[in-house]
Design an enzyme around this catalytic site. Structure first.
Site, PDB file in Angstrom:
ATOM      1  N   ASN A   6      21.182   2.971   0.777  1.00 54.99           N
ATOM      2  CA  ASN A   6      22.067   1.861   0.415  1.00 54.99           C
ATOM      3  C   ASN A   6      21.197   0.677  -0.050  1.00 54.99           C
ATOM      4  O   ASN A   6      20.378   0.165   0.723  1.00 54.99           O
ATOM      5  CB  ASN A   6      22.905   1.476   1.647  1.00 54.99           C
ATOM      6  CG  ASN A   6      23.861   0.338   1.354  1.00 54.99           C
ATOM      7  OD1 ASN A   6      23.501  -0.633   0.699  1.00 54.99           O
ATOM      8  ND2 ASN A   6      25.077   0.443   1.850  1.00 54.99           N
ATOM      9  N   HIS A   9      21.290  -4.679  -0.329  1.00 55.63           N
ATOM     10  CA  HIS A   9      20.555  -5.903   0.005  1.00 55.63           C
ATOM     11  C   HIS A   9      19.471  -6.273  -1.002  1.00 55.63           C
ATOM     12  O   HIS A   9      18.921  -7.367  -0.946  1.00 55.63           O
ATOM     13  CB  HIS A   9      20.020  -5.821   1.430  1.00 55.63           C
ATOM     14  CG  HIS A   9      21.143  -5.803   2.424  1.00 55.63           C
ATOM     15  ND1 HIS A   9      22.204  -6.666   2.332  1.00 55.63           N
ATOM     16  CD2 HIS A   9      21.402  -4.997   3.473  1.00 55.63           C
ATOM     17  CE1 HIS A   9      23.063  -6.406   3.306  1.00 55.63           C
ATOM     18  NE2 HIS A   9      22.603  -5.391   4.003  1.00 55.63           N
ATOM     19  N   HIS A  49      27.886  -0.873  -2.513  1.00 52.97           N
ATOM     20  CA  HIS A  49      29.197  -1.372  -2.088  1.00 52.97           C
ATOM     21  C   HIS A  49      29.500  -2.601  -2.936  1.00 52.97           C
ATOM     22  O   HIS A  49      28.830  -3.624  -2.802  1.00 52.97           O
ATOM     23  CB  HIS A  49      29.106  -1.740  -0.602  1.00 52.97           C
ATOM     24  CG  HIS A  49      30.395  -2.191   0.006  1.00 52.97           C
ATOM     25  ND1 HIS A  49      30.486  -2.551   1.330  1.00 52.97           N
ATOM     26  CD2 HIS A  49      31.640  -2.353  -0.509  1.00 52.97           C
ATOM     27  CE1 HIS A  49      31.739  -2.894   1.605  1.00 52.97           C
ATOM     28  NE2 HIS A  49      32.453  -2.800   0.506  1.00 52.97           N
ATOM     29  N   ARG A  51      31.751  -5.367  -3.098  1.00 53.48           N
ATOM     30  CA  ARG A  51      32.750  -5.991  -2.223  1.00 53.48           C
ATOM     31  C   ARG A  51      33.708  -6.838  -3.044  1.00 53.48           C
ATOM     32  O   ARG A  51      33.375  -7.295  -4.142  1.00 53.48           O
ATOM     33  CB  ARG A  51      32.057  -6.861  -1.177  1.00 53.48           C
ATOM     34  CG  ARG A  51      31.136  -6.080  -0.251  1.00 53.48           C
ATOM     35  CD  ARG A  51      30.550  -6.988   0.808  1.00 53.48           C
ATOM     36  NE  ARG A  51      31.570  -7.391   1.753  1.00 53.48           N
ATOM     37  CZ  ARG A  51      31.694  -6.904   2.987  1.00 53.48           C
ATOM     38  NH1 ARG A  51      30.838  -6.017   3.441  1.00 53.48           N
ATOM     39  NH2 ARG A  51      32.658  -7.310   3.782  1.00 53.48           N
ATOM     40  N   ARG A  55      29.627 -10.372  -3.145  1.00 49.31           N
ATOM     41  CA  ARG A  55      28.522 -11.143  -2.553  1.00 49.31           C
ATOM     42  C   ARG A  55      27.152 -10.535  -2.859  1.00 49.31           C
ATOM     43  O   ARG A  55      26.149 -11.214  -2.817  1.00 49.31           O
ATOM     44  CB  ARG A  55      28.704 -11.298  -1.057  1.00 49.31           C
ATOM     45  CG  ARG A  55      28.484 -10.043  -0.274  1.00 49.31           C
ATOM     46  CD  ARG A  55      28.567 -10.304   1.204  1.00 49.31           C
ATOM     47  NE  ARG A  55      29.910 -10.690   1.607  1.00 49.31           N
ATOM     48  CZ  ARG A  55      30.371 -10.542   2.857  1.00 49.31           C
ATOM     49  NH1 ARG A  55      29.578 -10.085   3.789  1.00 49.31           N
ATOM     50  NH2 ARG A  55      31.608 -10.865   3.169  1.00 49.31           N
ATOM     51  N   GLU A  76      30.836   2.714  -2.107  1.00 46.71           N
ATOM     52  CA  GLU A  76      31.616   2.223  -0.962  1.00 46.71           C
ATOM     53  C   GLU A  76      32.631   1.233  -1.472  1.00 46.71           C
ATOM     54  O   GLU A  76      32.295   0.336  -2.257  1.00 46.71           O
ATOM     55  CB  GLU A  76      30.703   1.513   0.030  1.00 46.71           C
ATOM     56  CG  GLU A  76      29.930   2.428   0.912  1.00 46.71           C
ATOM     57  CD  GLU A  76      29.078   1.645   1.907  1.00 46.71           C
ATOM     58  OE1 GLU A  76      29.305   0.432   2.091  1.00 46.71           O
ATOM     59  OE2 GLU A  76      28.177   2.249   2.470  1.00 46.71           O
ATOM     60  N   THR A 106      28.742  -7.884   7.520  1.00 45.43           N
ATOM     61  CA  THR A 106      28.619  -6.550   6.949  1.00 45.43           C
ATOM     62  C   THR A 106      29.806  -5.752   7.457  1.00 45.43           C
ATOM     63  O   THR A 106      30.644  -6.299   8.168  1.00 45.43           O
ATOM     64  CB  THR A 106      27.270  -5.896   7.355  1.00 45.43           C
ATOM     65  OG1 THR A 106      27.195  -4.587   6.785  1.00 45.43           O
ATOM     66  CG2 THR A 106      27.128  -5.791   8.859  1.00 45.43           C
ATOM     67  N   THR A 107      29.915  -4.490   7.063  1.00 46.28           N
ATOM     68  CA  THR A 107      31.090  -3.728   7.481  1.00 46.28           C
ATOM     69  C   THR A 107      31.104  -3.597   9.007  1.00 46.28           C
ATOM     70  O   THR A 107      30.202  -3.019   9.588  1.00 46.28           O
ATOM     71  CB  THR A 107      31.061  -2.330   6.831  1.00 46.28           C
ATOM     72  OG1 THR A 107      30.795  -2.499   5.446  1.00 46.28           O
ATOM     73  CG2 THR A 107      32.382  -1.626   7.010  1.00 46.28           C
ATOM     74  N   GLU A 157      32.335   9.550   7.327  1.00 45.00           N
ATOM     75  CA  GLU A 157      31.051   8.953   7.686  1.00 45.00           C
ATOM     76  C   GLU A 157      31.257   8.281   9.034  1.00 45.00           C
ATOM     77  O   GLU A 157      32.061   7.345   9.158  1.00 45.00           O
ATOM     78  CB  GLU A 157      30.597   7.935   6.635  1.00 45.00           C
ATOM     79  CG  GLU A 157      29.257   7.307   7.023  1.00 45.00           C
ATOM     80  CD  GLU A 157      28.683   6.388   5.954  1.00 45.00           C
ATOM     81  OE1 GLU A 157      28.893   6.650   4.748  1.00 45.00           O
ATOM     82  OE2 GLU A 157      28.032   5.393   6.330  1.00 45.00           O
ATOM     83  N   HIS A 196      25.171   3.189   9.327  1.00 48.09           N
ATOM     84  CA  HIS A 196      25.255   1.795   9.789  1.00 48.09           C
ATOM     85  C   HIS A 196      24.329   1.563  10.980  1.00 48.09           C
ATOM     86  O   HIS A 196      24.498   2.150  12.040  1.00 48.09           O
ATOM     87  CB  HIS A 196      26.684   1.378  10.171  1.00 48.09           C
ATOM     88  CG  HIS A 196      26.847  -0.104  10.094  1.00 48.09           C
ATOM     89  ND1 HIS A 196      27.382  -0.738   9.000  1.00 48.09           N
ATOM     90  CD2 HIS A 196      26.485  -1.089  10.939  1.00 48.09           C
ATOM     91  CE1 HIS A 196      27.364  -2.039   9.196  1.00 48.09           C
ATOM     92  NE2 HIS A 196      26.820  -2.276  10.359  1.00 48.09           N
ATOM     93  N   GLY A 197      23.361   0.692  10.757  1.00 52.16           N
ATOM     94  CA  GLY A 197      22.457   0.286  11.832  1.00 52.16           C
ATOM     95  C   GLY A 197      21.384   1.309  12.169  1.00 52.16           C
ATOM     96  O   GLY A 197      20.609   1.112  13.109  1.00 52.16           O
ATOM     97  N   HIS A 219      19.774  -1.345   5.391  1.00 52.83           N
ATOM     98  CA  HIS A 219      19.059  -2.566   5.781  1.00 52.83           C
ATOM     99  C   HIS A 219      17.599  -2.309   6.176  1.00 52.83           C
ATOM    100  O   HIS A 219      16.692  -2.993   5.714  1.00 52.83           O
ATOM    101  CB  HIS A 219      19.819  -3.233   6.943  1.00 52.83           C
ATOM    102  CG  HIS A 219      19.368  -4.607   7.248  1.00 52.83           C
ATOM    103  ND1 HIS A 219      20.021  -5.725   6.816  1.00 52.83           N
ATOM    104  CD2 HIS A 219      18.276  -5.049   7.908  1.00 52.83           C
ATOM    105  CE1 HIS A 219      19.371  -6.796   7.217  1.00 52.83           C
ATOM    106  NE2 HIS A 219      18.300  -6.413   7.878  1.00 52.83           N
TER     107      HIS A 219
HETATM  108  N1  PXP Z   1      27.526   3.073   5.653  1.00 52.26           N
HETATM  109  C1  PXP Z   1      28.477   2.144   5.435  1.00 52.26           C
HETATM  110  C2  PXP Z   1      29.884   2.601   5.251  1.00 52.26           C
HETATM  111  C3  PXP Z   1      28.162   0.772   5.383  1.00 52.26           C
HETATM  112  O1  PXP Z   1      29.118  -0.137   5.182  1.00 52.26           O
HETATM  113  C4  PXP Z   1      26.819   0.390   5.527  1.00 52.26           C
HETATM  114  C5  PXP Z   1      26.438  -1.056   5.453  1.00 52.26           C
HETATM  115  O2  PXP Z   1      26.643  -1.531   4.187  1.00 52.26           O
HETATM  116  C6  PXP Z   1      25.854   1.397   5.710  1.00 52.26           C
HETATM  117  C7  PXP Z   1      26.240   2.728   5.789  1.00 52.26           C
HETATM  118  C8  PXP Z   1      24.401   1.085   5.822  1.00 52.26           C
HETATM  119  O3  PXP Z   1      24.176   0.335   6.976  1.00 52.26           O
HETATM  120  P1  PXP Z   1      22.758  -0.311   7.214  1.00 52.26           P
HETATM  121  O4  PXP Z   1      22.531  -1.290   6.114  1.00 52.26           O
HETATM  122  O5  PXP Z   1      22.904  -0.948   8.565  1.00 52.26           O
HETATM  123  O6  PXP Z   1      21.755   0.797   7.190  1.00 52.26           O
END
Ligand code: PXP
Length: 246
Positions: A6, A9, A49, A51, A55, A76, A106-107, A157, A196-197, A219
């Protein structure tokens, strides 16, 4: 297990200075270049993504990446008419439906497929009809997994945010929730992804979760890229994922 990178950022950093100067020849860094570098590092797909508030990723980033980066594109998107129209024009390989509110950083939290069933099902049908494979970003909750299958999605996911923030016993409980949700998803013939995370330190704890097809990670890779460059940051994550039993 595949890696979707992703790169939102990278656009966040560009927008920090150039949001009001979109045509500036100085606008940097380039999300397209980040996508190409991620490919060189071994990424299996690119996630972006767009949005509602634009942003970070802009529409033209999406089209440029679609045109010039040969990797599969995972788009996304919030469940809105605007994003549905954009997806139909962009024609990504995959679309991942996510919840989206303006206030969140963030989501946060998964899509409430149960609560928004008709709306989600309709959006899934439109996207699938256009040849786009659809994933739903949901909390690791069996009821949400079942609703996702019933809504016609091909993939889920699993939201790993709680897993990533948990420590000690709580971490073990979150892994258990992911295990159960993943088993349920595969039982419903869904492809199971997670995201995510996730970072370089916690990714190995996900090895206990069976059936994971792809991790979507952003991230931590973009952060690591500031030190070692995107190609190497992606290579390192691919290496960290290698021990997954499959
Ligand atoms: N998956 C989804 C659906 C997300 O919204 C995000 C954050 O944009 C991620 C994965 C990636 O998360 P991270 O940036 O924490 O790795």
């Amino acid at each position: 297990m595949l890696l979707g990178v992703n790169i939102d950022h990278v656009a966040t950093l560009r927008q920090a200075r150039y949001a009001l100067l979109p045509d500036s020849p100085n606008a940097e860094p380039s999300p397209l270049q980040a996508a190409l570098d991620a490919r060189d590092g071994g990424a299996d797909s690119i996630t972006i993504h767009v949005r509602g508030d634009r942003r970070h990723m802009q529409d033209r980033d999406a089209f440029e990446i679609r045109e010039k980066c040969p990797l599969p594109l995972n788009f996304e998107m919030g469940v809105t008419r605007e994003m549905q129209a954009l997806a139909l024009e962009l024609k990504p390989d995959f679309a991942c439906l996510v919840p989206e509110t303006r206030e969140e950083v963030t989501t946060e939290g998964g899509l409430d497929v149960l609560g928004r069933f008709d709306e989600v099902k309709a959006c899934v049908a439109v996207l699938r009809e256009a040849g786009i494979r659809v994933s739903l970003f949901i909390d690791p909750d069996v009821a949400q997994v079942e609703a996702s299958g019933e809504a016609g999605a091909e993939m889920i996911e699993l939201h790993t945010g709680c897993f990533a923030n948990a420590v000690a016993d709580e971490r073990a409980m979150e892994v258990e929730r992911l295990v159960e949700a993943s088993r349920c998803g595969v039982g419903m013939d869904l492809q199971v992804n997670a995201g995510h995370g996730i970072n370089y330190d916690n990714v190995a704890s996900l090895f206990e979760v069976p059936h994971l097809a792809e991790l979507n990670i952003g991230h931590t890779i973009v952060s690591r890229a500031m030190r070692v460059g995107m190609v190497e940051a992606v290579r390192e994550m691919k290496a960290a994922m290698e021990g997954y039993p499959g």
